[in-house]
Each structure stands twice: as structure tokens, then as C-alpha cells.
Design a protein around this motif. Structure first.
Motif, short mmCIF file in Angstrom:
data_model
loop_
_atom_site.label_atom_id
_atom_site.label_comp_id
_atom_site.label_asym_id
_atom_site.label_seq_id
_atom_site.Cartn_x
_atom_site.Cartn_y
_atom_site.Cartn_z
N GLU A 222 3.04 -7.87 0.85
CA GLU A 222 3.92 -7.09 -0.20
C GLU A 222 3.18 -6.10 -0.97
OE1 GLU A 222 5.61 -10.45 -2.22
OE2 GLU A 222 6.87 -10.66 -0.45
N THR A 223 1.72 -6.45 -1.50
CA THR A 223 0.98 -5.63 -2.06
C THR A 223 0.57 -4.23 -1.08
OG1 THR A 223 0.05 -7.14 -3.28
CG2 THR A 223 -1.19 -4.99 -3.48
N SER A 226 3.68 -1.97 -0.56
CA SER A 226 4.13 -1.35 -1.89
C SER A 226 3.45 -0.10 -2.07
CB SER A 226 3.95 -2.24 -3.09
OG SER A 226 2.41 -2.19 -3.38
N HIS A 227 2.45 0.34 -1.14
CA HIS A 227 1.85 1.75 -1.15
C HIS A 227 2.38 2.37 -0.02
CE1 HIS A 227 -1.07 0.76 -4.24
NE2 HIS A 227 -1.04 -0.56 -3.99
#
Ligand code: F6P
Length: 525
Positions: A222-223, A226-227
């Protein structure tokens, strides 16, 4: 996974007599190497004995270049395993084959199954066992599926284990480096870390602790994504560079350097790229890799991998069109990172970084290690996206198929025929003949050529083409346009972008451009 993690715990408690071996071919072998390197680094910290080792088909050179022929050799796999385990009383062997197909791994698992007093074999792949490869193997009386079924039988007595979550089709057909490679890393890391925590930190191996490691990977996912805007910008930048025949350079520190080297080297066999289109470099070169065979730089330019080498050989001619991508974490020597970045900035402003940070610096070693492994995974996903996206933009992928693959082993030979069938709708026999014409560089196949074993077609020595790429696109054009080898080559020469060449051929042949439905083509391992 819980059972296997408990075996890891047992091995760590009895390090003198025990060995954990991770083995695979291509990407699977590279992931094995990466996992072993990180795990050994972790056990080194509290001064424990390092008991984890790796095998990659083709030896250490296969970490940086594709060595696909040894993948076909089950006896070689067994011999290498036997050698590395000499004198050990307990061996936990993990054979990785995403497609449940590599003969090299099948040979090793068979060897373990014959010596269950010493070995506990584990098979990791992403196919159901009934879909494991059942094609005969070189000089061998069994095939992969036989071995997988024997493993399942022994699993009932907890003497062997099969880990095979089914993850669905590969994102871009033909690449086990992306989804398969990442899942391999997540699964084996969860097992190794759970075993380590049980052996040294008094925790019990439970399904909950295993699933906590997996959930942590989900957070990394997810992290990372997210970019996606920044990632898209990097893909665009890298794609532009490749289209201008410029380069993408990954400058990585520690294991992120290994991730960069791996991603870069896989572009050659996967997309028919040149080795210097995308290249990786690591701080301290082979000293940092800590691979078994040591410094391999004498083998040629593909093996020149240190930052210093980059400064000496690439930096002087670096251009604004080349993309520079630094890969590091807060644990790296940031002065060193800055100094190198300053040097690069004098030549180009096309400089980017994937940098991983921590919220707190005062954390115990085990947490630090798990951070490192999350950073590795995140970097892997970013680089896989960048290099794949860049090659898509360069036109190396046609309708989600990597059609310019190198036909260098039996699996890839079958895959090539499969791709030809899918795109042309022709019979297997017709597609195989066209492929052989492209491989042997002839319109007139001799009896010797058509009757030879698959291993002969793919060994590169007996064939004229030596797999200098474009084999599958050439065959595709010959079939679709009903033309000669020379005409197909001329057509490809006129269209430097493979995707354009194939599209043009489909539109000019007035044949409906279609892909056969998946279930009408023989299943691919
Ligand atoms: O032989 C080429 C290849 O398909 C590589 O791309 C891949 O990494 C390797 O085989 C191993 O595949 P598997 O993990 O399915 O055995």
C-alpha cells in the motif's frame, strides 16, 4: 508455513549439524540468493552461526546474466545440492519454481525424497500440483509433476511440504520476476523470520505470527503504490531514455544494490534488451554481494558492478538523456550517497532516488532487519514497474506479451510456440516449424534439424541464430505474412520498434488480428 518455520527454528537451535538451502533458477535463484544474504546478515548480528545457503542454476554468474540451459538439467541440480550438504545431518531444502516446472529443482527434490533421513524438502511454486509440468526431462525417468505428487504424499507424514498459493496469471505474460518473485520473497521471509524469532527471541511459531509478516508486506504494497504518481513519472522518464537509446542506471547500496542488479539483468532475457540499456551498480561491488564465487568481474562487462566502476567507466560519458536512480536507506552512509550524487549532478540533472526512511532510529536489530526486508520489497516493486513500463513504452511488449524472449531452454521453447499459436491461430506444428526456421536461420529445415531434441534447438551452439533475439518476432512475421526468412527480417529491419513491426504485419496480412482464447491453447507450465 508454520510447520516449515518450526523446522527453521530446529535448524537454528542445532547449527553445527544443520543447513537450510534455498534453490531456484533465474529469478527464483536470485531471490534465493537475496534471502540468504539478508538472513545471514541478520544472524550474524547476535554472533550466531550462519546456516543458510543458496543454489542458483548456472552458478553465481546467473545472478547477473541469464544462464537458462542449466535449468533443464535435473542431475546437475541434484549434484550441486549433494555437494553443498556434505556432512550435514539435517537439511531443510526449499526448491523454488514459480511455474512448478524447473527440471533443475525437480532433480533436487527427487534427491531429497530419496534421503528423507537427512532432508526435509519444501517445494514453493504458484501452480496447483495437478498443473505442474509433466513434459519429459533431459535423461530422466520422472517429470516435475511426479515429484510434486510424491511431495504431497510425504506431506501427509510431515516429511515434505508443498507451498503453492495460486496467484493467478502473471501480470505481463511470461515474467516470473514480478508477481512470482515478490511472492517468493514474502513467503520465505515470513518463514525464516518466524523461525528466527522462535529460536532466539522466545516466541512461538503460530499461524498468527506468520500472517502478521504477510500483513506487513501488504502494508508495504500500500505504501509503495501510494506513490504511483512519482512511479509513473519515473516510468515515463525511463521509457523516454530507452527510446532515445540512452540508459537507465541504478546506483544501489547494500541489498537494494542487489535488487537493482537483479532487475537490470533480467531485462536482457525478458525483453530482448541490451545489457547496458538498464544497468545496476552496488557499493563495494562483489565485496558487498558476498556471493560464494567471489569477484566475477573478469567474466566481462556485465560483471562490472561496483560504484567505483560506474565512476570510472560510465560517468565520464553520462548524458542528460540517461536516467540515474539512487537506491538507499537511512542506514546507508549518507555522506557517501551525497558525494556520489554531487559527482553525478555535475554531468546530469536527470537524477532521481528511491530513499527509505524510518520514523524512529532507536529500534532493536530484529525490527531493523524487518524494515530492511520491507524496503527491499518496495524497491523491487518500484524497479519492476519502472523497467517493465519503460520497455512497454519502448515497444518491446505486444498486447501484454513479451514477444522478444530468448528461446534458451525447453520451457521457453514451449512458451515461444504457445505465443505464436495465440497470435496466429495456426497449429502447433506450423508454429514449431516457423520457430525452427528462425532459430536455425533457414527456410529449408533439414531432417536433422526437425528431429533433434528440444535441448539441441535451445543450446545456442548447434543453431545458427545463437538466440540473438528477434527469433519469435521473425517466426511470427513469417507465419502471418506467409513470407521467407529474409523477407521477415527485412520487415523487422524496417520497423525498429517490435510492437510496430508486429502490428504492421497483422494489418497488412489482412488477417483478423486475434488472440486465441487461452483454453484453446495447450496450458503453459
Ligand atoms: O528460464 C527462464 C525463466 O522463465 C526465468 O524467467 C525464470 O526466472 C526462471 O525461468 C525460473 O522460473 P520458475 O521459477 O518458474 O522455475
Amino acid at each position: 508455513m508454520v510447520d516449515v518455520a518450526k523446522r527453521v527454528e530446529m535448524m537454528l537451535r542445532d547449527p553445527e549439524e544443520s543447513l537450510i538451502v534455498l534453490s531456484g533458477c533465474g529469478t527464483s535463484g536470485r531471490i534465493a540468493f537475496l534471502l540468504v544474504t539478508s538472513f545471514n546478515e541478520m544472524v550474524k548480528a547476535p554472533k550466531q552461526k550462519q546456516i543458510c545457503s543458496y543454489i542458483i542454476a548456472g552458478g553465481d554468474r546467473a545472478m547477473l546474466t541469464s544462464q537458462e540451459a542449466p535449468e533443464d538439467d535435473p542431475a546437475l541440480g541434484a549434484r550441486m545440492l549433494d555437494k553443498i550438504c556434505a556432512g550435514k545431518k539435517h537439511v531443510l531444502f526449499v526448491g523454488i519454481s514459480c511455474g512448478m516446472s524447473a527440471p533443475f529443482v525437480a532433480g533436487q527434490l527427487d534427491f531429497c525424497l530419496k534421503h528423507l533421513d537427512v532432508f526435509t524438502p519444501v517445494l514453493l511454486g504458484f501452480n496447483p500440483v495437478h498443473m505442474a509440468r509433466s513434459e519429459p526431462m533431459q535423461d530422466c525417468s520422472f517429470h516435475f509433476k511426479d515429484v510434486a505428487e510424491r511431495m504431497i504424499a510425504e506431506q501427509r507424514h510431515k516429511k515434505a511440504f508443498v507451498l503453492n498459493p495460486v496467484l493467478g496469471a502473471e501480470a505481463i505474460s511470461g515474467s516470473s520476476r514480478m508477481k512470482g518473485g515478490s511472492a517468493t520473497k514474502i513467503i520465505l521471509e515470513s518463514i525464516l523470520l518466524a523461525g528466527h524469532e522462535a529460536a532466539f527471541r522466545g516466541k512461538r511459531v503460530t499461524p498468527e505470527c506468520i500472517s502478521a509478516w504477510i500483513t506487513a508486506s501488504e502494508m508495504v504494497y500500500e505504501t509503495t503504490y501510494s506513490h504511483s504518481d512519482e512511479l509513473a513519472a519515473l516510468i515515463h522518464q525511463a521509457g523516454e531514455s530507452l527510446q532515445m537509446k540512452a540508459h537507465v542506471y541504478y546506483i544501489g547500496w547494500q541489498t537494494l544494490g542487489i535488487i537493482g542488479l537483479t532487475d537490470a539483468s533480467e531485462c536482457v532475457p525478458t525483453f530482448g534488451a541490451d545489457f547496458d540499456d538498464i544497468r545496476g551498480f552496488i557499493n563495494n561491488g562483489f565485496r558487498e554481494m558476498k556471493n560464494k564465487e567471489g569477484d566475477l568481474s573478469f567474466l566481462g562487462p556485465e560483471f562490472v558492478i561496483g560504484h567505483k566502476d560506474f565512476v570510472d567507466t560510465i560517468l565520464p560519458s553520462l548524458s542528460q538523456n540517461d536516467v540515474m536512480l539512487f537506491l538507499f536507506t537511512v542506514n546507508d552512509d549518507l555522506h557517501e550517497v551525497t558525494a556520489l550524487a554531487d559527482q553525478v549532478r555535475r554531468r546530469t540533472s536527470n537524477l532521481h532516488a528511491i530513499a527509505h526512511d524510518l520514523e524512529k532510529f532507536t529500534i532493536p536489530v530484529i525490527v531493523m532487519v524487518s524494515h530492511l526486508q520491507r524496503w527491499e520489497l518496495s524497491t523491487k516493486w518500484c524497479l519492476n514497474a519502472i523497467s517493465t513500463g519503460a520497455h512497454v513504452l519502448k515497444g518491446k511488449v505486444y498486447m501484454n506479451y513479451m514477444i522478444d524472449l530468448r528461446v534458451t531452454n525447453s520451457k521457453l521453447y514451449r512458451r515461444a510456440i504457445n505465443i505464436l499459436q495465440r497470435f496466429t491461430g495456426c497449429s502447433k506444428g506450423e508454429c514449431e516449424r516457423a520457430l525452427l526456421r528462425a532459430i536455425y536461420s533457414t527456410d529449408d529445415l533439414s531432417e536433422d534439424m526437425t528431429s533433434a531434441d528440444v535441448w539441441k534447438h535451445t543450446d545456442g551452439e548447434s543453431t545458427v541464430n545463437k538466440f540473438k533475439f528477434l527469433v519469435v518476432p521473425t517466426a511470427l512475421v513469417m507465419i502471418q505474412c506467409g513470407c521467407t526468412l529474409a523477407e521477415a527480417r527485412h520487415h523487422l529491419d524496417c520497423h525498429p520498434v517490435i510492437r510496430d513491426a508486429v502490428s504492421a504485419c497483422f494489418s497488412s496480412s489482412k488477417t483478423k488480428n486475434f488472440i486465441k482464447p487461452l483454453d484453446s491453447v495447450e496450458a503453459e507450465p
